[in-house]
Design an enzyme around this catalytic site. Sequence first.
Site, short mmCIF file in Angstrom:
data_model
loop_
_atom_site.label_atom_id
_atom_site.label_comp_id
_atom_site.label_asym_id
_atom_site.label_seq_id
_atom_site.Cartn_x
_atom_site.Cartn_y
_atom_site.Cartn_z
N ASP A 133 29.83 37.80 43.19
CA ASP A 133 31.17 37.55 42.65
C ASP A 133 31.11 37.52 41.13
O ASP A 133 30.03 37.40 40.52
CB ASP A 133 31.77 36.27 43.23
CG ASP A 133 30.99 35.02 42.86
OD1 ASP A 133 30.97 34.68 41.66
OD2 ASP A 133 30.40 34.39 43.76
N ALA A 134 32.25 37.64 40.50
CA ALA A 134 32.31 37.79 39.05
C ALA A 134 31.64 36.62 38.32
O ALA A 134 31.04 36.81 37.25
CB ALA A 134 33.76 37.94 38.59
#
Length: 268
Positions: A133-134
Amino acid sequence: MSFAKPAKHQHVEHEADGPKKLPWGEGERLQKVLAKAGVASRRVAEELIEQGRIEVDGAIVREQGLRIDPETAVVRVDGVRIVVREEQVYLALNKPKGFQSTMSDEFNRPCVGDIVAERVMAGQRLFHVGRLDADTEGLLLLTNDGDLAHRLMHPSFQVSKTYLATVDGEVQRDIGKRLRKGVELDDGPASVDDFQVLELGAGRSLVKVVLHEGRKHIVRRLLDAVGHPVTALVRTHIGPVALGDQRPGTLRVLGRDEIGKLYEAVEL
């Protein structure tokens, strides 16, 4: 493509059978293929063949000058598969925090595709193996070997991933036991393969989490479920491949031994 788990490779000598011989002028000499793959010089490659340490398509090769097709042949040295197709690419990326695990982003956010843009423009078609995820940084593999990528992501092969997480609160001894036993999440139970507390202090803890689960935000959700929300997360290993001291945003080409171990992990 079938994801059925094949039988483990068995190292059996079949000198009588041998790989299919190509006519003169077709394919490449095995010694040359080994040299181009970085295994050894042609002279040393001849010695390896003479010693029975080279296997092609499941059979030990002792014949000097055997011609093979690098596009289709499966070549192993001392039982470890090597890459013989020149166009295949295997990269380790330290994905920076804030980058999307995509090759392009419709909202123009920073993404993995930005980091490998020059390679893509040069004609390389790369897959990212899984996602981060970011807000998570760390190891992400990229390759154009679709079979390897699919197997690494498929849960049946149970390739482990290792994370370092900074969490709120000082983690107590029983947390590891709870996580190994399994925690009920909103999409079913989940557990870790290994859990270690590395540092404690100032109301925070640094922990190591090893698991083969691939569900979205699985590490964050597991630690949140036991009362320790994640404030920073880094993936340090995928199976046998380690991030090491690689800086965020940088790429490195995987070594021959690393690629061989990845093949072994997914039984290719």
